[in-house]
Scaffold this motif. Sequence first.
Motif, PDB file in Angstrom:
ATOM      1  N   THR A   1       1.282  42.093  28.998  1.00  0.00           N
ATOM      2  CA  THR A   1       2.450  41.249  29.276  1.00  0.00           C
ATOM      3  C   THR A   1       3.133  41.677  30.577  1.00  0.00           C
ATOM      4  N   ILE A   2       3.189  42.980  30.827  1.00  0.00           N
ATOM      5  CA  ILE A   2       3.785  43.463  32.077  1.00  0.00           C
ATOM      6  C   ILE A   2       2.965  42.989  33.282  1.00  0.00           C
ATOM      7  N   VAL A   3       1.633  42.989  33.141  1.00  0.00           N
ATOM      8  CA  VAL A   3       0.777  42.495  34.221  1.00  0.00           C
ATOM      9  C   VAL A   3       1.067  41.029  34.509  1.00  0.00           C
ATOM     10  N   GLU A   4       1.235  40.216  33.446  1.00  0.00           N
ATOM     11  CA  GLU A   4       1.514  38.794  33.649  1.00  0.00           C
ATOM     12  C   GLU A   4       2.856  38.581  34.337  1.00  0.00           C
ATOM     13  N   ARG A   5       3.870  39.340  33.956  1.00  0.00           N
ATOM     14  CA  ARG A   5       5.186  39.169  34.582  1.00  0.00           C
ATOM     15  C   ARG A   5       5.186  39.652  36.031  1.00  0.00           C
ATOM     16  N   LEU A   6       4.419  40.714  36.312  1.00  0.00           N
ATOM     17  CA  LEU A   6       4.342  41.178  37.700  1.00  0.00           C
ATOM     18  C   LEU A   6       3.613  40.149  38.573  1.00  0.00           C
ATOM     19  N   ARG A   7       2.581  39.539  38.031  1.00  0.00           N
ATOM     20  CA  ARG A   7       1.880  38.505  38.809  1.00  0.00           C
ATOM     21  C   ARG A   7       2.757  37.288  39.010  1.00  0.00           C
ATOM     22  N   ALA A   8       3.610  37.026  38.034  1.00  0.00           N
ATOM     23  CA  ALA A   8       4.558  35.920  38.225  1.00  0.00           C
ATOM     24  C   ALA A   8       5.561  36.237  39.318  1.00  0.00           C
ATOM     25  N   SER A   9       5.826  37.526  39.532  1.00  0.00           N
ATOM     26  CA  SER A   9       6.741  37.953  40.606  1.00  0.00           C
ATOM     27  C   SER A   9       6.040  38.124  41.939  1.00  0.00           C
ATOM     28  N   GLY A  10       4.718  37.851  41.992  1.00  0.00           N
ATOM     29  CA  GLY A  10       3.985  37.949  43.256  1.00  0.00           C
ATOM     30  C   GLY A  10       3.301  39.275  43.466  1.00  0.00           C
ATOM     31  N   ILE A  11       3.086  40.053  42.410  1.00  0.00           N
ATOM     32  CA  ILE A  11       2.447  41.371  42.531  1.00  0.00           C
ATOM     33  C   ILE A  11       1.121  41.318  41.804  1.00  0.00           C
ATOM     34  N   ASP A  12       0.025  41.491  42.538  1.00  0.00           N
ATOM     35  CA  ASP A  12      -1.312  41.466  41.958  1.00  0.00           C
ATOM     36  C   ASP A  12      -1.695  42.893  41.584  1.00  0.00           C
ATOM     37  N   ILE A  13      -1.765  43.170  40.287  1.00  0.00           N
ATOM     38  CA  ILE A  13      -2.003  44.525  39.816  1.00  0.00           C
ATOM     39  C   ILE A  13      -2.849  44.474  38.565  1.00  0.00           C
ATOM     40  N   ALA A  14      -3.678  45.486  38.375  1.00  0.00           N
ATOM     41  CA  ALA A  14      -4.559  45.541  37.216  1.00  0.00           C
ATOM     42  C   ALA A  14      -3.849  46.237  36.048  1.00  0.00           C
ATOM     43  N   ARG A  15      -4.376  46.017  34.852  1.00  0.00           N
ATOM     44  CA  ARG A  15      -3.757  46.590  33.657  1.00  0.00           C
ATOM     45  C   ARG A  15      -3.841  48.117  33.667  1.00  0.00           C
ATOM     46  N   ARG A  16      -4.980  48.669  34.090  1.00  0.00           N
ATOM     47  CA  ARG A  16      -5.128  50.128  34.106  1.00  0.00           C
ATOM     48  C   ARG A  16      -4.157  50.771  35.113  1.00  0.00           C
ATOM     49  N   THR A  17      -3.823  50.035  36.176  1.00  0.00           N
ATOM     50  CA  THR A  17      -2.842  50.555  37.132  1.00  0.00           C
ATOM     51  C   THR A  17      -1.456  50.602  36.508  1.00  0.00           C
TER      52      THR A  17
END
Length: 537
Positions: free
Chosen positions: A479-495
């Motif tokens: 869920t944190i990954v999805e919200r970060l991508r919604a904010s314009g941050i492309d990041i993987a779950r393991r990161t």
Amino acid sequence: MALTQRLEFRQSQSLVMTPQLMQAIKLLQLSNLDLTTFVEEELERNPLLERASDEVPPGEATAEASQFNDSDGGHNDEPGGGPGEAFEPGQEEWMSKDLGTRAEIEQTLDTGLDNVFSEEPAEAAARNAQDAAPTTYTEWGGGASGDEDYNLEAFVAAEITLGDHLAEQLSVAFSGPAQRMIGQYLIDLVDEAGYLPPDLGQAAERLGASQVDVEDVLAVLQKFDPPGVCARNLSECLAIQLRELDRYDPAMQALIEHLDLLAKRDIAGLRKVCGVDDEDIADMIGEIRRLNPKPGIKFGSARVQTMVPDVYVRPGPDGGWHVELNSDTLPRVLVNQTYYSQLSKKIGKDGDKSYFTDALQNATWLVRALDQRARTILKVATEIVRQQDGFFTHGVAHLRPLNLKAVADAIQMHESTVSRVTANKYMATNRGTFELKYFFTASIASADGGEAHSAEAVRHHIKQLIDSEAPAAILSDDTIVERLRASGIDIARRTVAKYREAMRIPSSVQRRRDKQSALGNVLSTAMSDRSRNTEPA
């Protein structure tokens, strides 16, 4: 193919690492404390180096003046030019003449001496106090508070360590030499937190004693002050403290033996293991929290060295930032050229002359290296402030990705130089004191192809999301990954998981247990308060 010999002249350029160049590189990466130590050693080693704040002591000035007068034969033809002219022959003759008794002096002056040499009350009191016998140790010359070398901390008693505290109790608890030897050996194994190693089998082998004797001595040591000391694990430490409080009943023993359930906040499992209700388990957990898990930490704790910043960053009047070096961390040394010129006229041996020539070169190079070090630090810090202007203005969320190459290209230096400058250097800002390497962060790509984000800013964003989550809606890493991508941050779950663990944030399952437990405690407290308010008076 024939082999022939021939002579050739070739002209080439190469960088030679001279000792002076190696010293300058070494000075760049030293912290302010290490640099002060290095300069102090150079001041002791090199006679041509001196501190910029050093002044000529009065004793040396007097000696030089007397040497100058002796060289002139002790005469001074200039009027008022020497201290010897303060006494004229007539004055010396008057001082050596016998003035007679008090009555003869009063008759000569035609008045009483009290009228001639009268003293004010304050002056008389001061004279009497001066003539009185000294009553304190400092007045007898044992050390005056006005002396610069006077140190009040030298009279303070030394701090008692945990080992000393336990050794004092050991001398009272045991009278036999064998038991004292075993006890002292175990005390030497106690760490600063007050714990012993889990396995004491090697102690019995090294001492040539039986395991029973070691266990008997250990049982006595565990009754020493502070309570809980000499334990081999956390459960044993807490159990010792509970026995001291007479609260180690079977239910509490079961709780101590299942501390893993307490760490997971598995309250239901603890109730089942201990066989108590919700109110009793809450009281037991409260008692556990009031215990000291590190009983020896208050004895002989290591002093924390105060971090002194090397650079100050302050808001400027034009809306920018003013960067300046901390002058207190910069050692100020000078080359004594006058002393060298005086020695060069008197030195006759070639070995002595070469020694002082090398000392002059080393002193000159050190002064230049210190000046170059200060200029380089200021140049790198100024460029960091320019690159990270958003951080100083708006906070960590606006920290930009930055690497050593970007700063090195901007100030036209090598990356290795920037890396040495930023090592062990600190910057005091309006948002706190940070190491210079803090501002160099990796970049994380943007989801919409825009500007990259700093890794430190992404960590801050993750922490904000977790802090604002509701107890009934705990955010998983996905869920944190999805919200970060919604904010314009492309990041993987393991990161995200790596950043969360680096910030010591537990997983979503553990956070759900913690917040639900905290919410249950709040609700139970509120209900108990409400029941007390509704009871009839």
